[in-house]
Design a protein around this motif. Sequence first.
Motif, PDB file in Angstrom:
ATOM      1  N   ALA A   1       0.826  -1.214   0.000  1.00 25.52           N
ATOM      2  CA  ALA A   1       0.000   0.000   0.000  1.00 25.52           C
ATOM      3  C   ALA A   1       0.860   1.263   0.000  1.00 25.52           C
ATOM      4  N   ILE A   2       1.943   1.269   0.750  1.00 20.87           N
ATOM      5  CA  ILE A   2       2.827   2.438   0.802  1.00 20.87           C
ATOM      6  C   ILE A   2       3.425   2.721  -0.569  1.00 20.87           C
ATOM      7  N   ARG A   3       3.921   1.684  -1.223  1.00 21.96           N
ATOM      8  CA  ARG A   3       4.509   1.838  -2.555  1.00 21.96           C
ATOM      9  C   ARG A   3       3.483   2.394  -3.541  1.00 21.96           C
ATOM     10  N   PHE A   4       2.286   1.834  -3.503  1.00 19.56           N
ATOM     11  CA  PHE A   4       1.223   2.300  -4.393  1.00 19.56           C
ATOM     12  C   PHE A   4       0.873   3.756  -4.100  1.00 19.56           C
ATOM     13  N   PHE A   5       0.708   4.086  -2.828  1.00 21.34           N
ATOM     14  CA  PHE A   5       0.234   5.404  -2.445  1.00 21.34           C
ATOM     15  C   PHE A   5       1.204   6.501  -2.867  1.00 21.34           C
ATOM     16  N   ILE A   6       2.487   6.317  -2.635  1.00 17.99           N
ATOM     17  CA  ILE A   6       3.481   7.332  -2.994  1.00 17.99           C
ATOM     18  C   ILE A   6       3.458   7.580  -4.495  1.00 17.99           C
ATOM     19  N   SER A   7       3.421   6.508  -5.284  1.00 17.21           N
ATOM     20  CA  SER A   7       3.401   6.637  -6.739  1.00 17.21           C
ATOM     21  C   SER A   7       2.128   7.328  -7.207  1.00 17.21           C
ATOM     22  N   TYR A   8       0.988   6.893  -6.670  1.00 14.86           N
ATOM     23  CA  TYR A   8      -0.295   7.453  -7.083  1.00 14.86           C
ATOM     24  C   TYR A   8      -0.409   8.913  -6.680  1.00 14.86           C
ATOM     25  N   LEU A   9       0.005   9.227  -5.462  1.00 14.00           N
ATOM     26  CA  LEU A   9      -0.133  10.582  -4.933  1.00 14.00           C
ATOM     27  C   LEU A   9       0.633  11.590  -5.775  1.00 14.00           C
ATOM     28  N   GLN A  10       1.843  11.223  -6.199  1.00 16.94           N
ATOM     29  CA  GLN A  10       2.658  12.139  -7.002  1.00 16.94           C
ATOM     30  C   GLN A  10       2.010  12.426  -8.358  1.00 16.94           C
ATOM     31  N   LYS A  11       1.322  11.434  -8.912  1.00 16.49           N
ATOM     32  CA  LYS A  11       0.732  11.592 -10.248  1.00 16.49           C
ATOM     33  C   LYS A  11      -0.656  12.223 -10.225  1.00 16.49           C
ATOM     34  N   TYR A  12      -1.473  11.810  -9.249  1.00 17.89           N
ATOM     35  CA  TYR A  12      -2.893  12.160  -9.324  1.00 17.89           C
ATOM     36  C   TYR A  12      -3.452  12.942  -8.132  1.00 17.89           C
ATOM     37  N   GLY A  13      -2.749  12.972  -7.020  1.00 18.02           N
ATOM     38  CA  GLY A  13      -3.244  13.742  -5.882  1.00 18.02           C
ATOM     39  C   GLY A  13      -4.268  12.995  -5.034  1.00 18.02           C
ATOM     40  N   PHE A  14      -5.090  13.766  -4.305  1.00 17.03           N
ATOM     41  CA  PHE A  14      -5.951  13.209  -3.263  1.00 17.03           C
ATOM     42  C   PHE A  14      -7.400  12.968  -3.683  1.00 17.03           C
ATOM     43  N   LYS A  15      -7.811  13.485  -4.830  1.00 19.10           N
ATOM     44  CA  LYS A  15      -9.240  13.559  -5.150  1.00 19.10           C
ATOM     45  C   LYS A  15      -9.941  12.206  -5.074  1.00 19.10           C
ATOM     46  N   VAL A  16      -9.344  11.147  -5.605  1.00 19.11           N
ATOM     47  CA  VAL A  16     -10.008   9.846  -5.603  1.00 19.11           C
ATOM     48  C   VAL A  16     -10.250   9.355  -4.185  1.00 19.11           C
ATOM     49  N   PHE A  17      -9.340   9.669  -3.274  1.00 17.02           N
ATOM     50  CA  PHE A  17      -9.525   9.263  -1.886  1.00 17.02           C
ATOM     51  C   PHE A  17     -10.668  10.049  -1.242  1.00 17.02           C
ATOM     52  N   GLY A  18     -10.837  11.299  -1.678  1.00 15.71           N
ATOM     53  CA  GLY A  18     -11.945  12.107  -1.197  1.00 15.71           C
ATOM     54  C   GLY A  18     -13.278  11.514  -1.617  1.00 15.71           C
ATOM     55  N   TYR A  19     -13.396  11.156  -2.904  1.00 17.75           N
ATOM     56  CA  TYR A  19     -14.631  10.543  -3.390  1.00 17.75           C
ATOM     57  C   TYR A  19     -14.916   9.231  -2.655  1.00 17.75           C
ATOM     58  N   TYR A  20     -13.876   8.444  -2.460  1.00 15.67           N
ATOM     59  CA  TYR A  20     -14.036   7.155  -1.780  1.00 15.67           C
ATOM     60  C   TYR A  20     -14.562   7.355  -0.363  1.00 15.67           C
ATOM     61  N   ARG A  21     -13.967   8.287   0.368  1.00 15.97           N
ATOM     62  CA  ARG A  21     -14.394   8.551   1.747  1.00 15.97           C
ATOM     63  C   ARG A  21     -15.862   8.982   1.792  1.00 15.97           C
ATOM     64  N   ILE A  22     -16.244   9.871   0.897  1.00 13.96           N
ATOM     65  CA  ILE A  22     -17.621  10.373   0.885  1.00 13.96           C
ATOM     66  C   ILE A  22     -18.609   9.246   0.595  1.00 13.96           C
ATOM     67  N   ILE A  23     -18.288   8.403  -0.391  1.00 16.32           N
ATOM     68  CA  ILE A  23     -19.177   7.295  -0.746  1.00 16.32           C
ATOM     69  C   ILE A  23     -19.338   6.326   0.429  1.00 16.32           C
ATOM     70  N   VAL A  24     -18.221   5.920   1.029  1.00 17.84           N
ATOM     71  CA  VAL A  24     -18.291   4.978   2.157  1.00 17.84           C
ATOM     72  C   VAL A  24     -19.042   5.598   3.331  1.00 17.84           C
ATOM     73  N   GLY A  25     -18.728   6.859   3.645  1.00 19.52           N
ATOM     74  CA  GLY A  25     -19.395   7.528   4.757  1.00 19.52           C
ATOM     75  C   GLY A  25     -20.895   7.631   4.551  1.00 19.52           C
ATOM     76  N   LEU A  26     -21.322   7.989   3.337  1.00 23.15           N
ATOM     77  CA  LEU A  26     -22.749   8.120   3.049  1.00 23.15           C
ATOM     78  C   LEU A  26     -23.461   6.771   3.085  1.00 23.15           C
ATOM     79  N   ILE A  27     -22.792   5.724   2.637  1.00 26.48           N
ATOM     80  CA  ILE A  27     -23.385   4.384   2.710  1.00 26.48           C
ATOM     81  C   ILE A  27     -23.642   3.987   4.160  1.00 26.48           C
ATOM     82  N   ILE A  28     -22.632   4.217   5.014  1.00 21.51           N
ATOM     83  CA  ILE A  28     -22.771   3.877   6.435  1.00 21.51           C
ATOM     84  C   ILE A  28     -23.875   4.705   7.082  1.00 21.51           C
TER      85      ILE A  28
END
Length: 263
Positions: free
Chosen positions: A223-250
Amino acid sequence: MNFIEAIILAIIEGITEYLPISSTGHMIIGSSLMGISELDFTKAFEVNIQFGAILSVVVLYWKRFFQSFEFYKKLLAAFIPAAIIGFILNDFIDQLLESVAVVAIMLVLGGVILLFIDKFFEKRASKENITYIEAVQIGLFQCIAMIPGVSRSAATIIGGMFQGLSRKDSAEFSFFLAVPTMFAASAYKLLKGFKTGTLSFSENEIQLLLVGNIVAFIVAMIAIRFFISYLQKYGFKVFGYYRIIVGLIILGLLAAGYDLHVI
């Protein structure tokens, strides 16, 4: 808890500990969905397998941990706020950990912040090093993550970016800071349990803990290897969408009358 449930929780810990999506929140949700959240061993298990996740950082970045004494002094400066506030508010924090609703709300609020955080910092110049005062300020951001669902990783990365660090350097400092923070918090809870006599493990439970730590260690490294690579290329937005979707489902499940502690 059986071995399948232990492996599932360890995978959740390994994936979410260093991503800005809240490992504590996901383990609370995961254990609730499996109907084991109220077991005393589950709570001890979730604390203990953090040692496996901690070890993944030490192994991946072992050279950084031998680079200079200055490195440790800045980590200590950043660690102190959480150590003080965590000790003072320990019982209150434990009460918050019982609430799936708090987790869901903080997942949504944190997700909204992550949707806009890249734009906020896109025109700021970055630097490689921080001062001791800046390290303490990152540590204060980390204290916000004592609310379950906030994400220690997200809070400290954003704190690092506020001090002028790049996304990559902020993420790596967040990983390093996790080592003393998680070790101290986990060791304190385990020692407290052993001292008061409220915590003891059977042979089967020790095996579950061993498997959990191994799985958390391996998954966290990936996960660490993936996150560092992804973060440099694409930033945080996908994690924001994921959090909102999971939170709203709960929140939706809770509003519909589902008791997630007994599912």
